[in-house]
Design a protein around this motif. Sequence first.
Motif, PDB file in Angstrom:
ATOM      1  N   TYR A  88       2.140 -32.674  -2.752  1.00  0.00           N
ATOM      2  CA  TYR A  88       2.590 -32.033  -4.067  1.00  0.00           C
ATOM      3  C   TYR A  88       2.359 -30.443  -4.286  1.00  0.00           C
ATOM      4  O   TYR A  88       3.161 -29.906  -5.107  1.00  0.00           O
ATOM      5  N   ALA A  89       1.789 -29.879  -3.259  1.00  0.00           N
ATOM      6  CA  ALA A  89       1.842 -28.381  -3.294  1.00  0.00           C
ATOM      7  C   ALA A  89       3.161 -27.784  -2.426  1.00  0.00           C
ATOM      8  O   ALA A  89       3.428 -26.571  -2.466  1.00  0.00           O
ATOM      9  N   ASP A  90       3.948 -28.534  -1.840  1.00  0.00           N
ATOM     10  CA  ASP A  90       5.056 -28.059  -1.158  1.00  0.00           C
ATOM     11  C   ASP A  90       6.281 -27.311  -2.108  1.00  0.00           C
ATOM     12  O   ASP A  90       6.396 -27.666  -3.303  1.00  0.00           O
ATOM     13  N   ARG A  91       6.681 -26.221  -1.550  1.00  0.00           N
ATOM     14  CA  ARG A  91       7.450 -25.457  -2.358  1.00  0.00           C
ATOM     15  C   ARG A  91       8.755 -25.035  -1.646  1.00  0.00           C
ATOM     16  O   ARG A  91       9.704 -24.059  -1.937  1.00  0.00           O
ATOM     17  N   SER A  92       9.129 -26.015  -0.659  1.00  0.00           N
ATOM     18  CA  SER A  92      10.590 -26.118  -0.210  1.00  0.00           C
ATOM     19  C   SER A  92      11.639 -26.113  -0.966  1.00  0.00           C
ATOM     20  O   SER A  92      11.585 -26.875  -2.332  1.00  0.00           O
ATOM     21  N   ALA A  93      12.777 -25.401  -0.885  1.00  0.00           N
ATOM     22  CA  ALA A  93      13.809 -25.475  -1.896  1.00  0.00           C
ATOM     23  C   ALA A  93      14.913 -26.809  -1.649  1.00  0.00           C
ATOM     24  O   ALA A  93      15.360 -27.236  -2.429  1.00  0.00           O
ATOM     25  N   ALA A  94      15.073 -26.986  -0.472  1.00  0.00           N
ATOM     26  CA  ALA A  94      15.893 -28.148  -0.067  1.00  0.00           C
ATOM     27  C   ALA A  94      15.257 -29.634  -0.020  1.00  0.00           C
ATOM     28  O   ALA A  94      15.636 -30.433  -1.070  1.00  0.00           O
ATOM     29  N   GLN A  95      14.522 -29.809   0.802  1.00  0.00           N
ATOM     30  CA  GLN A  95      13.880 -31.289   0.904  1.00  0.00           C
ATOM     31  C   GLN A  95      12.493 -30.898   0.225  1.00  0.00           C
ATOM     32  O   GLN A  95      11.310 -31.197   0.911  1.00  0.00           O
ATOM     33  N   TRP A  96      12.303 -31.031  -0.870  1.00  0.00           N
ATOM     34  CA  TRP A  96      11.278 -30.632  -1.748  1.00  0.00           C
ATOM     35  C   TRP A  96      10.399 -32.051  -1.663  1.00  0.00           C
ATOM     36  O   TRP A  96      10.515 -33.127  -2.369  1.00  0.00           O
ATOM     37  N   ALA A  97       9.390 -31.964  -1.122  1.00  0.00           N
ATOM     38  CA  ALA A  97       8.450 -33.251  -1.160  1.00  0.00           C
ATOM     39  C   ALA A  97       7.915 -33.904  -2.245  1.00  0.00           C
ATOM     40  O   ALA A  97       8.037 -35.071  -2.246  1.00  0.00           O
ATOM     41  N   PRO A  98       7.782 -33.180  -3.368  1.00  0.00           N
ATOM     42  CA  PRO A  98       7.203 -33.698  -4.717  1.00  0.00           C
ATOM     43  C   PRO A  98       8.477 -34.769  -5.116  1.00  0.00           C
ATOM     44  O   PRO A  98       8.067 -35.509  -6.051  1.00  0.00           O
ATOM     45  N   GLY A  99       9.436 -34.186  -5.011  1.00  0.00           N
ATOM     46  CA  GLY A  99      10.657 -34.986  -5.397  1.00  0.00           C
ATOM     47  C   GLY A  99      10.546 -36.664  -4.998  1.00  0.00           C
ATOM     48  O   GLY A  99      11.079 -37.489  -5.560  1.00  0.00           O
TER      49      GLY A  99
END
Length: 653
Positions: A88-99
């Motif tokens: 839930y801390a992921d800040r990736s723009a493409a493959q955003w883990a919280p999604g």
Amino acid sequence: MDGVGRMRLLPAWRALPAMLVLAASAPAAGGAPAAPAADPSMRDLEVVRRRLVEGLIPPGGPQAVSEREAAALLARLGADGRWADVNYADRSAAQWAPGGHVRRTLQLAQCYRAPGHPLSGKADVRDRINLALRWWITNDLLCPNWWWNRIGVPESLGKTLLLLGGEFPADLAPGASKILRRADEDDMTGQNTLWVCGVRVMRGCVEKSPDVAAAAFRRAADEVKVTTAEGVQPDFSFHQHGALLYSGGYGRGYAAYGPATARLAAGTAWAFPAAKIAILSGYLLDGEQWMIRGDRFDPGVVGREITRRGHSAAPLAKACEDMLAVGAPRRAEFEAFARRLRGEPGATPLAGNRHFWRSDFMVHQRPEWYASVRMFSRRIYNTELVNGEGKKSHHLADGVTLIMRTGREFDGVPPVWDWKRLPGATCEQGPLPDPVKQRGATALVGGATDGLYGVAAMDLKRGALAAKKAWFLFDDCLMAVGAGIICTSENRVLTSIDQRPLRGDAAIVRGGAARPALRGSSVLEAGGAVFHDGFAYTAPGAPGVRLEIRAQRGSWRDITDSGSDAEIAMDMFSLWIDHGVRPSGAEYCYVVADGARRAPPAAVPAARCIENTPDLQAVHHPGPGAVGAVFWKAGALAAAGVPSLRADKACIL
């Protein structure tokens, strides 16, 4: 929530505010409400709601998960409503883990609502779904990439709410509505517009507001248009993010969402006009299907999505069904297109040549093989680097020539490609140029076609490198020529003929005899040919033709920030022409011929190059009696056995 972590559900008709009124009943498959609505607009809204729900839970439908997979999702869901394995801390723009949280919640809701599913209608499953919803709506995570906030998350949430019907905690309604309304801002174009309109239609159903749904359908229909801005182009290619070919990326979504939205509105007051249906038909049949081989999009038309695993066109079979359901013209073509996408035996193949002049892209379809040429000019961009995707895509439009039979030849290849030896491209072998996204430096780029045969041409200027490049496409072969190749840097210059996974054995043919091509690197002897994967490669008169068969290595992280850094190795077949350092007036001519039904020694076609200079490039194929010519300036063509041609300015014939 009670003392053991279960949420108490209040009757929707009593507890939910007017802003978010969910259907009072919990339809098993979009079933009828308790009493029919007297208001025609409410009846239309109920039709749309039922269609949406039915579309979410067909047998084996979209995002469907098995009982085992669903049980695993439930087991990993914590008492606080979070999944233990989601970052839930992921800040990736493409493959955003919280999604993944909202996607999993939707999958469970599909299981809960699907008739016959082992988890269907189970109260404990419903409670766990609502537990996950409570955590998300309460915490309302936002991604650095706006798409997740305004499209990705609202879309999954809207679908989940529709599936739950009235079985949703009343106190979460304001937060849910806040998330759904992020799709209301109307500053988008192309596929982005269709995405947000889809969310607004769902919000209209959730809030029981025909006005919201009506406005969304009107806006979606407005976006079904032919334009020279972002969207469907006059040649039926697709642009997004400016003048950038995206038919297999954003355009694939548009090709699916447009027909689905039209079918959703069919028979209601919000039905799409016939003119809009005709545009969607043209886009699918005169655009999309030509850029697809089997069930795969040409890798050259997917934009930065070339750095993602797979670019399947299979979902467009559903788009064909949607078009037939709304009474679209050209029924036989839609049926044939759908059969090809499904891989059905006996499906009618495409045969012809199309030049997409708005996108500097030529495609050549034959029952036995496929070829495309991707170029760029002052009019359009080559590619892009967005959200860390496309880190090595610089040369993707430098005349890249992809040749296929099944369409799956390049599956999984991008991580191991040498991106400075892309098939068909002439490139310096120094550092990749900056920036990734740029318009071409010349305007003399384009093509000519009679619908059966085609000629594409590119005046390439890239930093210190310049070249005149042309491609001639016939029934049995592609001939590519280059002239006036100049480079003032100290970088070696190569023209790649092909670079693809090794399939079976490769053979070198000379003097009517074939011998196996061994692993390693070798120089092709003059007059020789190479046979690989059903194609014959020849380079008449071109010195320095090199063949290499070796394992190439790379990782998805090399080309996209969101990819795995695990090393991938793949045996690759590469063939290129070495022009050396500081070439001045170098040239080349090579042929890729369909040799699937020929013995290798007989695989060379009859096409011949009759002129290859910086002023004029021309090819004659006596089989169909076809001549292609690229006049780079005013001039004349006179050669034995072909008609004399004269041009008073630069043109392609």
